[in-house]
Design a protein around this motif. Sequence first.
Motif, PDB file in Angstrom:
ATOM      1  N   VAL A  42      12.314 -11.934 -19.745  1.00 15.65           N
ATOM      2  CA  VAL A  42      12.106 -10.922 -20.777  1.00 15.65           C
ATOM      3  C   VAL A  42      11.961  -9.562 -20.097  1.00 15.65           C
ATOM      4  CG1 VAL A  42      10.335  -9.995 -22.335  1.00 15.65           C
ATOM      5  CG2 VAL A  42      11.159 -12.341 -22.613  1.00 15.65           C
ATOM      6  N   VAL A  43      12.672  -8.566 -20.592  1.00 13.62           N
ATOM      7  CA  VAL A  43      12.606  -7.213 -20.034  1.00 13.62           C
ATOM      8  C   VAL A  43      12.225  -6.273 -21.168  1.00 13.62           C
ATOM      9  CG1 VAL A  43      13.775  -5.474 -18.648  1.00 13.62           C
ATOM     10  CG2 VAL A  43      14.475  -7.868 -18.484  1.00 13.62           C
ATOM     11  N   ALA A  44      11.120  -5.548 -21.010  1.00 14.80           N
ATOM     12  CA  ALA A  44      10.625  -4.703 -22.092  1.00 14.80           C
ATOM     13  C   ALA A  44       9.997  -3.436 -21.523  1.00 14.80           C
ATOM     14  CB  ALA A  44       9.605  -5.467 -22.942  1.00 14.80           C
ATOM     15  N   GLY A  45       9.773  -2.454 -22.395  1.00 17.33           N
ATOM     16  CA  GLY A  45       9.304  -1.145 -21.973  1.00 17.33           C
ATOM     17  C   GLY A  45      10.463  -0.164 -21.978  1.00 17.33           C
ATOM     18  N   GLY A  46      10.156   1.123 -21.917  1.00 17.14           N
ATOM     19  CA  GLY A  46      11.177   2.150 -22.084  1.00 17.14           C
ATOM     20  C   GLY A  46      12.343   2.051 -21.130  1.00 17.14           C
ATOM     21  N   VAL A  47      12.099   1.709 -19.853  1.00 16.93           N
ATOM     22  CA  VAL A  47      13.172   1.640 -18.861  1.00 16.93           C
ATOM     23  C   VAL A  47      14.098   0.462 -19.126  1.00 16.93           C
ATOM     24  CG1 VAL A  47      13.668   1.550 -16.368  1.00 16.93           C
ATOM     25  CG2 VAL A  47      11.683   2.807 -17.192  1.00 16.93           C
ATOM     26  N   SER A  48      13.658  -0.502 -19.930  1.00 20.86           N
ATOM     27  CA  SER A  48      14.512  -1.657 -20.242  1.00 20.86           C
ATOM     28  C   SER A  48      15.759  -1.252 -21.017  1.00 20.86           C
ATOM     29  CB  SER A  48      13.729  -2.710 -21.028  1.00 20.86           C
ATOM     30  OG  SER A  48      13.441  -2.276 -22.349  1.00 20.86           O
ATOM     31  N   ALA A  49      15.775  -0.036 -21.561  1.00 20.09           N
ATOM     32  CA  ALA A  49      16.957   0.446 -22.281  1.00 20.09           C
ATOM     33  C   ALA A  49      18.062   0.904 -21.336  1.00 20.09           C
ATOM     34  CB  ALA A  49      16.570   1.599 -23.211  1.00 20.09           C
ATOM     35  N   ASN A  50      17.760   1.037 -20.044  1.00 19.64           N
ATOM     36  CA  ASN A  50      18.747   1.495 -19.074  1.00 19.64           C
ATOM     37  C   ASN A  50      19.910   0.515 -18.973  1.00 19.64           C
ATOM     38  OD1 ASN A  50      19.831   1.519 -16.094  1.00 19.64           O
ATOM     39  ND2 ASN A  50      18.864   3.521 -16.380  1.00 19.64           N
ATOM     40  N   GLN A  51      21.112   0.986 -19.226  1.00 18.14           N
ATOM     41  CA  GLN A  51      22.272   0.096 -19.285  1.00 18.14           C
ATOM     42  C   GLN A  51      22.654  -0.472 -17.931  1.00 18.14           C
ATOM     43  OE1 GLN A  51      23.794  -1.133 -22.103  1.00 18.14           O
ATOM     44  NE2 GLN A  51      21.954  -0.174 -22.949  1.00 18.14           N
ATOM     45  N   ARG A  52      22.502   0.325 -16.872  1.00 15.95           N
ATOM     46  CA  ARG A  52      22.834  -0.187 -15.538  1.00 15.95           C
ATOM     47  C   ARG A  52      21.894  -1.326 -15.157  1.00 15.95           C
ATOM     48  NH1 ARG A  52      26.198   2.630 -12.848  1.00 15.95           N
ATOM     49  NH2 ARG A  52      25.460   4.613 -13.709  1.00 15.95           N
ATOM     50  N   LEU A  53      20.630  -1.187 -15.512  1.00 21.94           N
ATOM     51  CA  LEU A  53      19.665  -2.252 -15.255  1.00 21.94           C
ATOM     52  C   LEU A  53      20.050  -3.516 -16.010  1.00 21.94           C
ATOM     53  CD1 LEU A  53      16.974  -3.289 -14.100  1.00 21.94           C
ATOM     54  CD2 LEU A  53      15.834  -2.277 -16.094  1.00 21.94           C
ATOM     55  N   ARG A  54      20.432  -3.368 -17.259  1.00 22.41           N
ATOM     56  CA  ARG A  54      20.806  -4.541 -18.057  1.00 22.41           C
ATOM     57  C   ARG A  54      22.036  -5.250 -17.481  1.00 22.41           C
ATOM     58  NH1 ARG A  54      19.432  -4.189 -24.391  1.00 22.41           N
ATOM     59  NH2 ARG A  54      17.394  -3.166 -24.244  1.00 22.41           N
ATOM     60  N   GLU A  55      23.000  -4.466 -17.030  1.00 24.92           N
ATOM     61  CA  GLU A  55      24.214  -5.064 -16.457  1.00 24.92           C
ATOM     62  C   GLU A  55      23.900  -5.850 -15.194  1.00 24.92           C
ATOM     63  OE1 GLU A  55      26.699  -1.705 -15.869  1.00 24.92           O
ATOM     64  OE2 GLU A  55      27.029  -1.342 -18.017  1.00 24.92           O
TER      65      GLU A  55
END
Length: 354
Positions: free
Chosen positions: A272-285
Amino acid sequence: MRVLGIETSCDETGVAIYDTSLTGGQGLLADALYSQIAMHTDYGGVVPELASRDHTRKLLPLIEQVLAEANLTRHELDGIAYTAGPGLVGALMVGASTAHGMARGLGIPVLGVHHMEGHLLAPMLEDDAPDFPFVALLVSGGHTQLVDVQGLGHYQLLGESVDDAAGEAFDKAAKMLGLAYPGGPHVAALAEQGDPNRFRFPRPMTDRPGLDFSFSGLKTHTLTAIRQLEAKDALDDQARADVARAFEEAVVDTLVIKCRRALDQTGLKRLVVAGGVSANQRLRERLALACEKRQAKAFYPRGRFCTDNGAMIAYVGAQRLAVGEHDPSGMMQATPRWPLADLAAPTLQADHAP
């Protein structure tokens, strides 16, 4: 059970209503959010006194708004949850006093909720919600933590930042680059124009075992790179984009490396990834690739629930209120510093009086 959730920990006023008789996304009856970003931008960060005053102005109108959207009256609420900490003490007091006042007037239970538990369980608001257990990466302006989550209230801290949180580092890097507050989205947008091969910044604390984080040194490295470019009169638009790209790559790689270690260490297959930085698309990829290699799956809240919001507080409050947990009569909670490790699993309380 219909629970009103109130979030006033920092610079967003969030209100929502969650119904435990429904599941997943269907349980969320209404939510509203007011952001103070425009007000704080001129100061380059949150001004606590202004934040508290703005919560006072916005909270009651937002409560009326979500009640209307849910087609409910106050008397149809079964409980109220509010953010009790961590956060700015003045801002927390606005939500706590409003929640306790309403609950006493309505004769319903009220409960202070841990802000980071809200982020931790925000993906439970989605139709594709994760099952327990899972590893959680909480990554925001104030916190960067890896947590082993076995169930509601059963949390073991695996690692955390020993200095700046990732979101805080983004904000500071943005300020160095002359970008607006909050920094994360602006740095990410600028990084899209950057050359990923021009600079390589350090991946802090990845050359040693363990799951703790440190972003202070990366912040200093970024400042040094900018000053060196300025000394050569070479800090043009492309150079600024290249620095932003190098900084973002370093933060993302660090977070991904630690998440891989946490999954391997626990043997769990859900992240599970949560918090404002979790919206970063490079991180999600990058996390998607890391999970795929481990036959694991990553879960995120929807975009508007990555940052602070009332829905996550309503959800957590509803789960705990449903088993009888509540604040003792007249005991408001406002705890600016509240380690997640100190949070207990819900226990049944005999006295349900607000």
